[in-house]
Design a protein around this motif. Sequence first.
Motif, PDB file in Angstrom:
ATOM      1  N   PHE A  14     -12.243   7.725  -8.761  1.00 42.50           N
ATOM      2  CA  PHE A  14     -12.560   8.455  -7.535  1.00 42.50           C
ATOM      3  C   PHE A  14     -12.408   7.552  -6.307  1.00 42.50           C
ATOM      4  O   PHE A  14     -11.834   7.957  -5.299  1.00 42.50           O
ATOM      5  N   TYR A  15     -12.911   6.321  -6.375  1.00 45.93           N
ATOM      6  CA  TYR A  15     -12.792   5.384  -5.252  1.00 45.93           C
ATOM      7  C   TYR A  15     -11.333   5.029  -4.961  1.00 45.93           C
ATOM      8  O   TYR A  15     -10.924   4.923  -3.804  1.00 45.93           O
ATOM      9  N   ILE A  16     -10.554   4.861  -5.996  1.00 47.20           N
ATOM     10  CA  ILE A  16      -9.132   4.549  -5.806  1.00 47.20           C
ATOM     11  C   ILE A  16      -8.431   5.694  -5.092  1.00 47.20           C
ATOM     12  O   ILE A  16      -7.681   5.489  -4.127  1.00 47.20           O
ATOM     13  N   ILE A  17      -8.676   6.910  -5.543  1.00 45.34           N
ATOM     14  CA  ILE A  17      -8.054   8.085  -4.917  1.00 45.34           C
ATOM     15  C   ILE A  17      -8.551   8.241  -3.487  1.00 45.34           C
ATOM     16  O   ILE A  17      -7.772   8.527  -2.567  1.00 45.34           O
ATOM     17  N   LEU A  18      -9.857   8.031  -3.266  1.00 46.50           N
ATOM     18  CA  LEU A  18     -10.428   8.138  -1.928  1.00 46.50           C
ATOM     19  C   LEU A  18      -9.790   7.126  -0.979  1.00 46.50           C
ATOM     20  O   LEU A  18      -9.388   7.479   0.135  1.00 46.50           O
ATOM     21  N   PHE A  19      -9.675   5.878  -1.389  1.00 43.12           N
ATOM     22  CA  PHE A  19      -9.066   4.847  -0.534  1.00 43.12           C
ATOM     23  C   PHE A  19      -7.585   5.130  -0.290  1.00 43.12           C
ATOM     24  O   PHE A  19      -7.075   4.868   0.803  1.00 43.12           O
ATOM     25  N   TYR A  20      -6.886   5.670  -1.277  1.00 42.06           N
ATOM     26  CA  TYR A  20      -5.475   6.006  -1.112  1.00 42.06           C
ATOM     27  C   TYR A  20      -5.292   7.053  -0.020  1.00 42.06           C
ATOM     28  O   TYR A  20      -4.472   6.888   0.888  1.00 42.06           O
ATOM     29  N   TYR A  21      -6.059   8.147  -0.088  1.00 48.01           N
ATOM     30  CA  TYR A  21      -5.925   9.193   0.916  1.00 48.01           C
ATOM     31  C   TYR A  21      -6.440   8.744   2.282  1.00 48.01           C
ATOM     32  O   TYR A  21      -5.890   9.137   3.310  1.00 48.01           O
ATOM     33  N   LEU A  22      -7.481   7.929   2.303  1.00 48.62           N
ATOM     34  CA  LEU A  22      -7.973   7.381   3.567  1.00 48.62           C
ATOM     35  C   LEU A  22      -6.909   6.489   4.213  1.00 48.62           C
ATOM     36  O   LEU A  22      -6.673   6.573   5.426  1.00 48.62           O
ATOM     37  N   PHE A  23      -6.236   5.671   3.418  1.00 51.26           N
ATOM     38  CA  PHE A  23      -5.166   4.817   3.930  1.00 51.26           C
ATOM     39  C   PHE A  23      -4.014   5.662   4.472  1.00 51.26           C
ATOM     40  O   PHE A  23      -3.483   5.383   5.548  1.00 51.26           O
ATOM     41  N   ARG A  24      -3.622   6.700   3.764  1.00 57.98           N
ATOM     42  CA  ARG A  24      -2.543   7.575   4.243  1.00 57.98           C
ATOM     43  C   ARG A  24      -2.914   8.254   5.553  1.00 57.98           C
ATOM     44  O   ARG A  24      -2.097   8.357   6.468  1.00 57.98           O
ATOM     45  N   PHE A  25      -4.164   8.711   5.655  1.00 53.54           N
ATOM     46  CA  PHE A  25      -4.629   9.372   6.861  1.00 53.54           C
ATOM     47  C   PHE A  25      -4.611   8.405   8.048  1.00 53.54           C
ATOM     48  O   PHE A  25      -4.107   8.731   9.126  1.00 53.54           O
ATOM     49  N   LEU A  26      -5.119   7.210   7.858  1.00 46.01           N
ATOM     50  CA  LEU A  26      -5.142   6.221   8.937  1.00 46.01           C
ATOM     51  C   LEU A  26      -3.737   5.746   9.297  1.00 46.01           C
ATOM     52  O   LEU A  26      -3.447   5.473  10.459  1.00 46.01           O
ATOM     53  N   ARG A  28      -1.031   7.555   9.214  1.00 48.44           N
ATOM     54  CA  ARG A  28      -0.415   8.599  10.036  1.00 48.44           C
ATOM     55  C   ARG A  28      -0.901   8.533  11.482  1.00 48.44           C
ATOM     56  O   ARG A  28      -0.183   8.901  12.402  1.00 48.44           O
ATOM     57  N   ILE A  29      -2.125   8.092  11.664  1.00 49.61           N
ATOM     58  CA  ILE A  29      -2.671   7.993  13.014  1.00 49.61           C
ATOM     59  C   ILE A  29      -2.156   6.738  13.728  1.00 49.61           C
ATOM     60  O   ILE A  29      -1.706   6.791  14.869  1.00 49.61           O
ATOM     61  N   PHE A  30      -2.218   5.591  13.047  1.00 42.48           N
ATOM     62  CA  PHE A  30      -1.941   4.324  13.709  1.00 42.48           C
ATOM     63  C   PHE A  30      -0.495   3.841  13.603  1.00 42.48           C
ATOM     64  O   PHE A  30      -0.074   2.987  14.376  1.00 42.48           O
ATOM     65  N   ALA A  31       0.285   4.362  12.676  1.00 40.40           N
ATOM     66  CA  ALA A  31       1.675   3.909  12.527  1.00 40.40           C
ATOM     67  C   ALA A  31       2.507   4.172  13.776  1.00 40.40           C
ATOM     68  O   ALA A  31       3.243   3.276  14.216  1.00 40.40           O
ATOM     69  N   PRO A  32       2.437   5.346  14.396  1.00 38.79           N
ATOM     70  CA  PRO A  32       3.236   5.550  15.612  1.00 38.79           C
ATOM     71  C   PRO A  32       2.843   4.604  16.747  1.00 38.79           C
ATOM     72  O   PRO A  32       3.698   4.141  17.495  1.00 38.79           O
ATOM     73  N   ILE A  33       1.562   4.293  16.849  1.00 35.58           N
ATOM     74  CA  ILE A  33       1.105   3.376  17.899  1.00 35.58           C
ATOM     75  C   ILE A  33       1.667   1.983  17.655  1.00 35.58           C
ATOM     76  O   ILE A  33       2.178   1.339  18.576  1.00 35.58           O
ATOM     77  N   VAL A  34       1.587   1.527  16.418  1.00 37.37           N
ATOM     78  CA  VAL A  34       2.094   0.196  16.075  1.00 37.37           C
ATOM     79  C   VAL A  34       3.604   0.135  16.266  1.00 37.37           C
ATOM     80  O   VAL A  34       4.135  -0.853  16.807  1.00 37.37           O
TER      81      VAL A  34
END
Length: 85
Positions: A14-26, A28-34
Amino acid sequence: MELASFTGFIRVLFYIILFYYLFRFLARIFAPIVMQKAVDKVQERMQDQMKQQNYQNYNNQNTTKKDMPKEKEKIGEYIDYEEIE
């Protein structure tokens, strides 16, 4: 020695899946800025290089103009002759 339990395995999964989706979400937010900041830096470097190159070309033109001999004075005028038959 402790044995791994089924609930512990599910919790880790569960933690692995949670961190994976959290990383994907972040991402998508920060990649265009970087990426925009990286593009801005590259553009700034290119502009600096162009300014430096133009400055060097300007200095080279000034030195070559000084080194060139002056054009001789033109005496008289040009006359175009035509043949008469």
